[in-house]
Design a protein around this motif. Structure first.
Motif, PDB file in Angstrom:
ATOM      1  N   MET A  38       0.843  -1.193   0.000  1.00 23.17           N
ATOM      2  CA  MET A  38       0.000   0.000   0.000  1.00 23.17           C
ATOM      3  C   MET A  38       0.877   1.241   0.000  1.00 23.17           C
ATOM      4  N   ASP A  39       0.581   2.182  -0.928  1.00 19.42           N
ATOM      5  CA  ASP A  39       1.322   3.439  -0.988  1.00 19.42           C
ATOM      6  C   ASP A  39       0.745   4.412   0.025  1.00 19.42           C
ATOM      7  N   ILE A  40       1.591   4.930   0.911  1.00 29.43           N
ATOM      8  CA  ILE A  40       1.129   5.891   1.895  1.00 29.43           C
ATOM      9  C   ILE A  40       2.114   7.044   1.955  1.00 29.43           C
ATOM     10  N   ASP A  41       1.579   8.203   2.295  1.00 28.04           N
ATOM     11  CA  ASP A  41       2.411   9.365   2.534  1.00 28.04           C
ATOM     12  C   ASP A  41       2.737   9.390   4.021  1.00 28.04           C
ATOM     13  N   PRO A  42       4.003   9.192   4.405  1.00 28.37           N
ATOM     14  CA  PRO A  42       4.332   9.053   5.828  1.00 28.37           C
ATOM     15  C   PRO A  42       4.056  10.304   6.637  1.00 28.37           C
ATOM     16  N   SER A  43       3.964  11.450   5.983  1.00 32.47           N
ATOM     17  CA  SER A  43       3.749  12.692   6.713  1.00 32.47           C
ATOM     18  C   SER A  43       2.356  13.274   6.462  1.00 32.47           C
ATOM     19  N   ARG A  44       1.467  12.477   5.874  1.00 32.95           N
ATOM     20  CA  ARG A  44       0.146  12.985   5.512  1.00 32.95           C
ATOM     21  C   ARG A  44      -0.630  13.446   6.743  1.00 32.95           C
ATOM     22  N   SER A  45      -0.603  12.695   7.809  1.00 32.61           N
ATOM     23  CA  SER A  45      -1.284  13.085   9.043  1.00 32.61           C
ATOM     24  C   SER A  45      -0.516  12.506  10.217  1.00 32.61           C
ATOM     25  N   SER A  46      -0.422  13.295  11.282  1.00 36.33           N
ATOM     26  CA  SER A  46       0.308  12.855  12.459  1.00 36.33           C
ATOM     27  C   SER A  46      -0.470  11.760  13.190  1.00 36.33           C
ATOM     28  N   ARG A  47       0.231  10.725  13.587  1.00 37.19           N
ATOM     29  CA  ARG A  47      -0.401   9.624  14.312  1.00 37.19           C
ATOM     30  C   ARG A  47       0.231   9.504  15.696  1.00 37.19           C
ATOM     31  N   ARG A  48      -0.571   9.102  16.658  1.00 37.38           N
ATOM     32  CA  ARG A  48      -0.045   8.750  17.979  1.00 37.38           C
ATOM     33  C   ARG A  48       0.148   7.246  18.016  1.00 37.38           C
ATOM     34  N   ILE A  49       1.389   6.829  18.146  1.00 31.43           N
ATOM     35  CA  ILE A  49       1.740   5.403  18.095  1.00 31.43           C
ATOM     36  C   ILE A  49       2.342   4.999  19.433  1.00 31.43           C
ATOM     37  N   LEU A  50       1.788   3.975  20.050  1.00 29.80           N
ATOM     38  CA  LEU A  50       2.331   3.422  21.290  1.00 29.80           C
ATOM     39  C   LEU A  50       3.023   2.109  20.980  1.00 29.80           C
ATOM     40  N   ILE A  51       4.285   1.992  21.388  1.00 26.99           N
ATOM     41  CA  ILE A  51       5.033   0.754  21.221  1.00 26.99           C
ATOM     42  C   ILE A  51       5.349   0.202  22.607  1.00 26.99           C
ATOM     43  N   VAL A  52       4.960  -1.031  22.843  1.00 32.15           N
ATOM     44  CA  VAL A  52       5.192  -1.698  24.126  1.00 32.15           C
ATOM     45  C   VAL A  52       6.324  -2.701  23.940  1.00 32.15           C
ATOM     46  N   THR A  53       7.357  -2.594  24.770  1.00 30.55           N
ATOM     47  CA  THR A  53       8.499  -3.495  24.635  1.00 30.55           C
ATOM     48  C   THR A  53       9.105  -3.832  25.988  1.00 30.55           C
ATOM     49  N   LEU A  77      10.087   7.809  12.453  1.00 28.20           N
ATOM     50  CA  LEU A  77       8.675   8.187  12.536  1.00 28.20           C
ATOM     51  C   LEU A  77       8.518   9.609  13.079  1.00 28.20           C
ATOM     52  N   ARG A  78       9.302   9.966  14.095  1.00 28.81           N
ATOM     53  CA  ARG A  78       9.217  11.317  14.658  1.00 28.81           C
ATOM     54  C   ARG A  78       9.673  12.367  13.655  1.00 28.81           C
ATOM     55  N   SER A  79      10.640  12.010  12.810  1.00 20.58           N
ATOM     56  CA  SER A  79      11.090  12.976  11.797  1.00 20.58           C
ATOM     57  C   SER A  79       9.994  13.278  10.795  1.00 20.58           C
ATOM     58  N   TRP A  80       9.019  12.393  10.671  1.00 25.36           N
ATOM     59  CA  TRP A  80       7.869  12.611   9.791  1.00 25.36           C
ATOM     60  C   TRP A  80       6.707  13.288  10.518  1.00 25.36           C
ATOM     61  N   GLY A  81       6.880  13.573  11.805  1.00 27.80           N
ATOM     62  CA  GLY A  81       5.846  14.270  12.549  1.00 27.80           C
ATOM     63  C   GLY A  81       4.925  13.399  13.361  1.00 27.80           C
ATOM     64  N   HIS A  82       5.204  12.094  13.439  1.00 30.46           N
ATOM     65  CA  HIS A  82       4.359  11.210  14.237  1.00 30.46           C
ATOM     66  C   HIS A  82       4.770  11.268  15.708  1.00 30.46           C
ATOM     67  N   GLU A  83       3.816  11.050  16.581  1.00 29.94           N
ATOM     68  CA  GLU A  83       4.064  11.049  18.023  1.00 29.94           C
ATOM     69  C   GLU A  83       4.241   9.598  18.473  1.00 29.94           C
ATOM     70  N   VAL A  84       5.442   9.255  18.874  1.00 27.10           N
ATOM     71  CA  VAL A  84       5.748   7.881  19.272  1.00 27.10           C
ATOM     72  C   VAL A  84       6.044   7.847  20.760  1.00 27.10           C
ATOM     73  N   SER A  85       5.302   7.030  21.481  1.00 27.15           N
ATOM     74  CA  SER A  85       5.572   6.834  22.906  1.00 27.15           C
ATOM     75  C   SER A  85       5.879   5.361  23.153  1.00 27.15           C
TER      76      SER A  85
END
Length: 352
Positions: A1-16, A37-45
């Motif tokens: 699937m073709d996606i624009d990585p910076s099209r909209s900011s997402r809040r992403i939670l990664i559990v590790t 991901l953060r360089s594209w404007g996404h919020e990663v916690s």
């Protein structure tokens, strides 16, 4: 699937459950992914063991398990209001995050990083299939389980895993790059380098037992280091290296030897290639997926043959293959596999 990585900011939670101060491919992968991901404007916690008390895993003290309550994890996850939830590991935090998602009917993804069944059976009288049964149970409710290579996907399919999708890895081509040899100049060449944990599952002995000319250098540490140093006094053990020192070690080697038969990918392989250093490895999951150009490295069941051949290869060809692995491509695959946490999946409510 073709996606624009910076099209909209997402809040992403990664559990590790794998996190600093551990030094391994899982931690490096998640940190590099988050940076992209953060360089594209996404919020990663991240939900990691960092704020909790931990206890060491028996026979594997470098890995520590979190002592954490259901209430704490559930409160943290609710507070993040994440658009997407990704559970990277199958330990205590991963289990509680999985439980949260199932009880709240939240869709989530998982990833398969480590061959715990093989590692466990090497230390304990536990059949591998028992461990694979647990891992199937853990990953089955996920909307997708991300795997780093096609070979691993095929192996997991043979163990009856399902909904597997590819999430490849990248390498920092600016940090790991060709350059002059500045280390190990006091040792006789050629310089053969191992980088990684010094432990049984990494098969370091296969590297140290090689009957090939040159000097063997081990970068890393672990439970087997002391007795391997005594058994191989001609090898040089330098411990862990970081930053520019690690990059210089790769550049200063003539061949990087990757003796592991149990890794799911092998970040060391791509770091070596990016540094312009050919790689010798067994034809197993990870190396055979990465070393697709025989001008850049050699896979063989005879590791000595692989080393001798790789010594004849051009560093330019290794670098060219290494440049094909980027964190931007890896992060795009990761994004495309995520699902909205609000996605209602009826089968999730039926899972254990």
């Amino acid at each position: 699937m073709d996606i624009d990585p910076s099209r909209s900011s997402r809040r992403i939670l990664i559990v590790t459950d794998a996190w600093r101060p551990q030094i391994n491919g899982v931690v490096r992968t998640l940190e590099s992914l988050a940076a992209q991901l953060r360089s594209w404007g996404h919020e990663v916690s991240f939900l990691t063991p960092e704020p909790f008390w931990t206890v060491p895993v028996p026979t594997y003290p470098e890995i520590r398990l979190s002592l954490v309550s259901r209430r704490t994890v559930f409160h943290f996850m609710a507070r993040t209001r994440a658009h997407h939830i990704h559970i990277a590991t199958e330990g205590p935090l991963g289990l509680l995050a999985r439980r949260y998602c199932l009880e709240r009917d939240k869709a989530f993804t998982t990833s398969f990083h480590t061959r715990f069944p093989e590692y466990a059976s090497a230390r304990l009288p536990v059949p591998e299939e028992w461990s694979y049964g647990y891992l199937r149970w853990f990953h089955d409710p996920a909307a997708a389980t991300m795997v780093p290579t096609l070979s691993l996907r095929d192996e997991l399919l043979a163990h009856d895993f399902s909904h597997l999708t590819l999430w490849g890895r990248g390498v920092d081509g600016n940090r790991f790059r060709p350059g002059p040899k500045t280390m190990f100049t006091d040792l006789a060449g050629p310089h053969l380098l191992y980088v990684g944990r010094v432990s049984a599952e990494k098969n370091v002995t296969a590297f140290l037992d090689l009957d090939v000319p040159g000097s063997k250098i081990v970068v890393g540490d672990g439970p087997d280091r002391a007795h391997l140093e005594r058994a191989h006094p001609d090898a040089r053990f330098v411990g862990y290296l970081h930053g520019e020192a690690l990059a210089a070690a790769y550049r200063s080697a003539d061949v990087v030897v990757f003796p592991s038969r149990t890794d799911t990918f092998g970040n060391v392989v791509t770091e070596a290639l990016a540094s312009g250093t050919p790689v010798a490895a067994y034809p197993v999951t990870g190396p055979r997926d990465i070393l697709t150009d025989q001008r850049a490295g050699t896979v063989s069941e005879d590791l000595a043959v692989a080393v001798r051949r790789s010594l004849t290869l051009r560093r330019e060809d290794a670098r060219a293959l290494g440049e094909q692995f980027t964190w931007s491509a890896s992060a795009l695959q990761f994004l495309s596999a995520l699902v909205p946490a609000t996605l209602q999946q009826r089968r999730l409510t039926k899972a254990g």
